[in-house]
Design a protein around this motif. Structure first.
Motif, PDB file in Angstrom:
ATOM      1  N   LEU A 185       9.980  23.321  33.031  1.00  0.00           N
ATOM      2  CA  LEU A 185       8.543  23.355  32.820  1.00  0.00           C
ATOM      3  C   LEU A 185       8.187  24.519  31.901  1.00  0.00           C
ATOM      4  O   LEU A 185       8.749  25.606  32.008  1.00  0.00           O
ATOM      5  N   GLN A 189       2.135  24.053  32.629  1.00  0.00           N
ATOM      6  CA  GLN A 189       2.834  23.593  33.828  1.00  0.00           C
ATOM      7  C   GLN A 189       3.598  24.731  34.497  1.00  0.00           C
ATOM      8  O   GLN A 189       3.630  24.832  35.725  1.00  0.00           O
ATOM      9  N   ARG A 193       2.953  26.214  38.165  1.00  0.00           N
ATOM     10  CA  ARG A 193       4.081  26.324  39.094  1.00  0.00           C
ATOM     11  C   ARG A 193       4.184  27.718  39.688  1.00  0.00           C
ATOM     12  O   ARG A 193       4.476  27.879  40.901  1.00  0.00           O
ATOM     13  N   TYR A 383      -3.394  19.900  31.948  1.00  0.00           N
ATOM     14  CA  TYR A 383      -2.774  20.059  33.266  1.00  0.00           C
ATOM     15  C   TYR A 383      -3.659  20.874  34.203  1.00  0.00           C
ATOM     16  O   TYR A 383      -3.760  20.578  35.396  1.00  0.00           O
TER      17      TYR A 383
END
Length: 444
Positions: A185, A189, A193, A383
């Motif tokens: 990633l 992203q 995370r 995202y």
């Protein structure tokens, strides 16, 4: 695309707002505070521009960002999403948690602007030394958000809630990760995370992007779909090598490739519902062969898929594999297709967007325009906007009075940004923060 889970205060917005108020919070200190940091924003931008860094290599940029935030007594976390920086500013008054995002990475482009602070830098991308330039304005995004952070920190006693500043790496891709490496990633992203939106928990997010060919000091917005999705593909074909004078004695992957390229266009023209939106499939590279009189055994081509509708995107991604495999087989060759999902469609939450229009008007009085249609690029801001309601707006970067059609586009080696637009960008960030709390609560 699934609808985002709405934060409690945002649910209050949906139920209590009705039509958004034409009034917005405008504090008398904003203009003077923004003016006081303008030269610093210009200086920071020039420093960052002169020392650009590729995605996941923004070490010096991240250090500069962290130092600037700490100087304003803002809580700082580093190495988020690899080289990202998160700043947390708690206002003196109770209220919601909002995020402001800027990207920090540059592009593998050789600058040709002849600016006195033009980049002469190089970097290493996938093992190769390449020129590096801020050809998309991320240097300005970083500098403007640092300016807004300083303004907000100096007036934290008047802030309702908490501001999370997200300085993100690798929006343009990572220099240390091949775009077809699917197990790592990057960018937004990776920030998500690593908990960039969780501590404290963000309930709405804002960002802006400078755009060449749009007049300086003007803000442009659109509710709903605002930017395309982005997916990459790689097709590896295997045939049978033979002499160019006797093609019947082998299987030609080059001829196969033209069949696949033509057929992929029918995915858009014949096999998706174009009443829902648009789609584009473009082949960007084709590599095969070593001599004019030899039909090669293998061929590789890569390309991009862009759409402005989640259903169209899903349809193309589902229908491409059997199409590629079937055509390759019909030509007596074998195909391996790899699809990589880069970014979903960027969607501005409609209710949030309309509620924040008065704030945009405060940032750029008389210079706010609604876009008639979505734009073709893509952004991994999408995202964040899947996690919480988001608003992504555009800031003009070309001086008024110039021919907008002749301005070098973003990603051009000649791309420039008018420094006169920075004050509007800083002010937009500040007004997002000042106006969101009353919008979220549905009252002034």
């Amino acid at each position: 695309m699934k609808r985002p889970i709405l934060a409690p205060l945002y649910l209050a917005l949906l139920t209590a707002l009705g039509a958004p108020s034409s009034q917005a919070t405008d504090l008398d200190w904003v203009d003077s505070a923004v003016s006081s940091v303008n030269q610093q924003v210009i200086d920071l931008r020039r420093t960052i521009h002169q020392h650009p860094e590729l995605g996941n290599q923004e070490v010096q940029t991240a250090a500069l960002v962290a130092a600037q935030l700490k100087a304003s007594n803002i809580e700082v976390r580093t190495q988020v999403g690899k080289t990202g920086v998160v700043g947390v500013l708690k206002g003196a008054l109770p209220g919601p948690v909002v995020a402001l995002r800027a990207d920090m990475d540059a592009l593998p482009v050789k600058e040709a602007t002849n600016l006195p602070f033009a980049s002469q830098a190089t970097g290493v991308r996938l093992g190769k030394t390449v020129p590096v330039m801020h050809a998309c304005g991320h240097d300005t995004h970083t500098a403007m958000l640092l300016g807004a952070a300083k303004v907000l920190a100096e007036h934290r006693d008047q802030l309702r809630g908490t501001v999370v500043f997200l300085f993100q790496p690798a929006e343009e891709g990572a220099a240390d990760v091949d775009e077809f490496q699917t197990d790592t990633l990057i960018g937004a992203q990776a920030m998500i995370r690593d908990g960039a939106m969780d501590s404290p928990k963000v309930e709405a997010i804002f960002a802006l992007h400078v755009m060449a060919g749009y007049p300086s000091g003007h803000l442009f917005y659109k509710a709903g779909t605002v930017l395309n999705s982005s997916d990459s593909f790689r097709i590896q074909l295997k045939g049978q090598q033979t002499h160019g004078s006797a093609p019947w004695s082998g299987n030609d992957p080059i001829v196969t490739s033209q069949g696949i390229i033509a057929a992929m266009q029918t995915l858009v023209s014949r096999r998706i519902d174009l009443t829902k939106g648009m789609g584009v499939i473009s082949v960007g590279t084709i590599n095969a062969g070593s001599a004019a009189n030899i039909i090669p055994e293998t061929l590789e081509m890569t390309g991009t898929i862009r759409t402005n509708n989640a259903d169209i995107r899903d349809s193309i991604l589902q229908k491409m594999p059997p199409l590629v495999s079937g055509i390759a087989s019909a030509y007596g060759t074998e195909a391996k297709l790899l699809l990589v999902n880069n970014a979903p469609v960027t969607i501005n939450d409609p209710t949030l967007t309309e509620a924040m229009v008065p704030a945009l008007e405060l940032a750029a009085p008389g210079k706010v325009q609604r876009l008639e249609s979505s734009l073709s690029p893509s952004e991994d801001f999408s995202y964040y906007a899947q996690k919480v309601p988001g608003l992504f707006v555009f800031l003009g970067a070309t001086p008024e009075g110039q021919d907008m059609s002749k301005a070098p586009n973003n990603h051009s080696p000649y791309f420039t940004v008018d420094e006169a637009t920075f004050a509007t960008g800083v002010k937009a960030h500040v007004q997002f923060v000042l106006n969101y709390p009353e919008r979220a609560k549905g009252k002034s």
